[in-house]
Design an enzyme around this catalytic site. Structure first.
Site, PDB file in Angstrom:
ATOM      1  N   ASP A   1      19.593  34.056  30.578  1.00  0.00           N
ATOM      2  CA  ASP A   1      20.707  33.681  29.891  1.00  0.00           C
ATOM      3  C   ASP A   1      22.091  34.967  29.869  1.00  0.00           C
ATOM      4  O   ASP A   1      22.779  34.540  30.461  1.00  0.00           O
ATOM      5  CB  ASP A   1      20.377  33.908  28.473  1.00  0.00           C
ATOM      6  CG  ASP A   1      19.331  34.771  27.937  1.00  0.00           C
ATOM      7  OD1 ASP A   1      19.257  35.723  28.628  1.00  0.00           O
ATOM      8  OD2 ASP A   1      19.051  34.818  26.813  1.00  0.00           O
TER       9      ASP A   1
ATOM     10  N   ASP B   1       8.478  45.017  24.308  1.00  0.00           N
ATOM     11  CA  ASP B   1       7.594  44.550  25.279  1.00  0.00           C
ATOM     12  C   ASP B   1       7.897  44.568  26.805  1.00  0.00           C
ATOM     13  O   ASP B   1       9.083  44.481  27.028  1.00  0.00           O
ATOM     14  CB  ASP B   1       6.770  43.213  24.825  1.00  0.00           C
ATOM     15  CG  ASP B   1       7.998  42.156  24.393  1.00  0.00           C
ATOM     16  OD1 ASP B   1       9.081  42.117  25.195  1.00  0.00           O
ATOM     17  OD2 ASP B   1       7.674  41.584  23.504  1.00  0.00           O
TER      18      ASP B   1
ATOM     19  N   ASP C   1       7.897  42.448  30.171  1.00  0.00           N
ATOM     20  CA  ASP C   1       7.720  41.175  30.775  1.00  0.00           C
ATOM     21  C   ASP C   1       7.654  41.448  32.293  1.00  0.00           C
ATOM     22  O   ASP C   1       8.605  42.125  32.879  1.00  0.00           O
ATOM     23  CB  ASP C   1       8.591  40.022  30.304  1.00  0.00           C
ATOM     24  CG  ASP C   1       8.625  39.798  28.855  1.00  0.00           C
ATOM     25  OD1 ASP C   1       7.578  39.721  28.622  1.00  0.00           O
ATOM     26  OD2 ASP C   1       9.672  39.292  28.310  1.00  0.00           O
TER      27      ASP C   1
HETATM   28  P1  ATP Z   1      14.021  41.259  22.804  1.00  0.00           P
HETATM   29  O1  ATP Z   1      14.203  42.798  23.062  1.00  0.00           O
HETATM   30  O2  ATP Z   1      14.515  40.504  21.854  1.00  0.00           O
HETATM   31  O3  ATP Z   1      12.694  40.517  23.398  1.00  0.00           O
HETATM   32  P2  ATP Z   1      14.389  39.845  25.487  1.00  0.00           P
HETATM   33  O4  ATP Z   1      15.676  40.032  26.374  1.00  0.00           O
HETATM   34  O5  ATP Z   1      13.277  40.235  26.074  1.00  0.00           O
HETATM   35  O6  ATP Z   1      14.927  40.373  24.082  1.00  0.00           O
HETATM   36  P3  ATP Z   1      12.948  37.544  25.076  1.00  0.00           P
HETATM   37  O7  ATP Z   1      12.964  36.425  24.252  1.00  0.00           O
HETATM   38  O8  ATP Z   1      11.821  38.188  25.146  1.00  0.00           O
HETATM   39  O9  ATP Z   1      14.306  38.473  25.052  1.00  0.00           O
HETATM   40  O10 ATP Z   1      13.257  36.813  26.692  1.00  0.00           O
HETATM   41  C1  ATP Z   1      12.776  37.558  27.780  1.00  0.00           C
HETATM   42  C2  ATP Z   1      13.822  37.270  29.060  1.00  0.00           C
HETATM   43  O11 ATP Z   1      13.825  36.007  29.389  1.00  0.00           O
HETATM   44  C3  ATP Z   1      15.326  37.309  28.401  1.00  0.00           C
HETATM   45  O12 ATP Z   1      15.576  38.913  28.952  1.00  0.00           O
HETATM   46  C4  ATP Z   1      15.927  36.348  29.320  1.00  0.00           C
HETATM   47  O13 ATP Z   1      16.261  37.009  30.868  1.00  0.00           O
HETATM   48  C5  ATP Z   1      15.281  35.257  29.318  1.00  0.00           C
HETATM   49  N1  ATP Z   1      15.325  34.248  28.524  1.00  0.00           N
HETATM   50  C6  ATP Z   1      14.953  34.250  27.309  1.00  0.00           C
HETATM   51  N2  ATP Z   1      15.317  33.079  26.285  1.00  0.00           N
HETATM   52  C7  ATP Z   1      16.165  32.559  27.137  1.00  0.00           C
HETATM   53  C8  ATP Z   1      16.914  31.403  27.100  1.00  0.00           C
HETATM   54  N3  ATP Z   1      17.026  30.752  25.899  1.00  0.00           N
HETATM   55  N4  ATP Z   1      17.779  31.083  28.251  1.00  0.00           N
HETATM   56  C9  ATP Z   1      17.740  31.988  29.368  1.00  0.00           C
HETATM   57  N5  ATP Z   1      16.799  32.604  29.475  1.00  0.00           N
HETATM   58  C10 ATP Z   1      16.340  33.284  28.667  1.00  0.00           C
HETATM   59 MG    MG Z   2      11.243  40.339  25.172  1.00  0.00          MG
END
Ligand code: ATP
Ligand code: MG
Length: 435
Positions: free
Chosen positions: A132, A49, A51
């Site tokens: 993170d 997705d 963001d």
């Molecule tokens: P995925 O491909 O699994 O969606 P993602 O990195 O996009 O991986 P998300 O959970 O969608 O993960 O989170 C989006 C963004 O928000 C992450 O890339 C990170 O920058 C931030 N983020 C998410 N969870 C945390 C957390 N627990 N602590 C700090 N930053 C976070």
């Molecule tokens: Mg994501």
């Protein structure tokens, strides 16, 4: 990083996400793609997705998009809805307000009834610092097609390293779920966890037991139902992170050749195969499997210690095991009823006389229970394997064959040795009661 250096092409970005970025830009706001999508694009992967972050406030975002919903109580986010695709738009987040971090005020309403939010809006640099992992703090702009890389995520990608931003211990204590995310990304992206990021995992694993069970349920879906569940499970085990998630199962996994470990790995491998060929999966099956041996053990203990019938012991044990598990990971009711069905059917599948075999075939959870039995058979062999084969043949058999199978069974069982019949009788009576 200018366009030539990062290789991200607009072709690979969702049209809806682009629309959102352009609309925000032309209204005079900054707007960027951020997080997993930028990371995945740089890795040449298809993002799940897209963001967006911006310096526009939620209200300003809402003013720009008719298809916008504001969500979230503690930190407001905008969802821009395009049919089935939702683009999440967040305002840059600033540093934690220490007063709101205080447990006594967290999530509570202030005197004038306004909800206290634990986050304040901030600058893009502050927003990056709160993220993170280093590869999750890259921002892509359509204003000049540049990627701004705040934490040297580019290096982490080149070196295939999962690396927390800041002091790992502090970051894990701030949010222990980051430990699970470290494992998830290492497996998903086929990377190594950088030494300083890996070192606190074992010592801090216990912090996961304080995370709200509902959040952990969401998190375990991502861990185990994203197509790499088996490898993720093994990595969680290696870093001691299964113990706080599944305290009843973890002690049974110490020997990697134990039937408990083999059973879990087989179920996870089958789940991965289903996910990767776009078949439906349910967390109920997985949870039923991960808790099956703890259940058997507990039921046997109850039967021996409390003098309960096998049927009663099993029922009570099922309730106990689910209750204890949900202290750690919430299991929504719609799944726990299926888990119980799968478990109960394991005890009914051996009893096939008369109409029972047909009643079982038409049970809505027969298929799941049969698949479950099959993995048990593969894991334990012996009688279970025989029983699985019987059901394989029976469910696909013509009525004539089914009849013959049942009468063969009756003859065989009828001539069976006494101990077997003695064992069956009380169980049978209970089964009838239940029917
Ligand atoms: P995925 O491909 O699994 O969606 P993602 O990195 O996009 O991986 P998300 O959970 O969608 O993960 O989170 C989006 C963004 O928000 C992450 O890339 C990170 O920058 C931030 N983020 C998410 N969870 C945390 C957390 N627990 N602590 C700090 N930053 C976070
Ligand atoms: Mg994501």
């Amino acid at each position: 990083m200018p366009r030539a250096e990062h290789g991200i092409s607009r072709e690979d970005i969702s049209d809806n996400a682009l629309k959102v970025l352009y609309r925000l830009n032309s209204a005079g706001f900054e707007a960027y793609l951020v997080g997993g999508c930028v990371r995945d694009l740089m890795l040449g992967l298809l993002p799940k997705d897209f963001d967006v972050v911006t310096n526009a406030t939620p209200e300003q975002i809402k003013g720009l998009f008719r298809n916008c919903r504001l969500i979230g109580r503690r930190f407001r986010l905008a969802h821009i809805v395009f049919g089935r695709e939702i683009i999440e738009v967040a305002t840059f987040r600033g540093h934690h307000d220490p007063a709101a971090q205080d447990a006594s005020t967290r999530g509570k309403a202030s005197e004038d009834g306004q909800l206290l939010r634990d986050n304040v809006f901030g600058t893009i640099a502050e927003d990056a610092e709160r993220r993170d992992f280093t590869f999750n703090a890259m921002y892509y702009s359509v204003a000049d097609f540049s990627v701004t890389d705040f934490a040297n995520g580019r290096k982490a990608i080149a070196q295939k390293q999962v690396e927390l931003i800041g002091d790992p211990e502090v970051r894990y204590r701030e949010d222990p779920v980051r430990m699970l995310r470290a494992i998830r990304f290492a497996v998903k992206l086929n990377m190594k966890i950088a030494e300083p990021t890996a070192a606190p995992l074992k010592p801090l694993a216990h912090l996961l037991s304080n995370i709200p069970p509902a959040r952990l349920f969401e998190e375990t879906l991502k861990l185990f139902l994203s197509g790499q569940g088996k490898d993720t499970f093994v990595a969680l085990h290696d870093y001691g992170l299964l113990e706080p998630l599944f305290p009843q199962l973890a002690p049974l996994l110490n020997d990697p050749r134990s039937k408990e470990m083999q059973f879990a790995l087989t179920v996870l491998a089958n789940t991965d195969e289903r996910v990767n060929s776009n078949m439906r999966v349910t967390p109920a099956f997985l949870y039923a499997a991960l808790l099956w041996y703890p259940l058997e053990e507990h039921a046997q203990k109850l039967q021996a210690e409390a003098g309960l019938s096998q049927h009663d012991a099993f029922n009570i044990a099922a309730g106990d095991i689910l209750h204890r598990q949900t202290q750690r990971i919430m299991i929504p009711k719609r799944f726990s009823t299926v888990i119980r069905d799968i478990w109960m059917l394991q005890h009914r599948l051996p009893r096939r006389f008369g109409r029972r075999a047909f009643q079982l075939l038409s049970h809505p959870k027969f298929r799941a229970a049969y698949d479950f039995l099959q993995v048990r058979g593969e894991t334990e062999g012996g009688d279970l394997l025989e029983l699985t084969d019987w059901w394989t043949q029976f469910q696909h058999g013509e009525p004539g064959l089914q009849k013959k199978m049942l009468s063969t069974l009756r003859q065989k069982e009828g001539a069976g040795p006494k101990p077997k019949r003695r064992r069956k009788k009380p169980a049978k009576a209970k089964g009838d009661e239940n029917a």
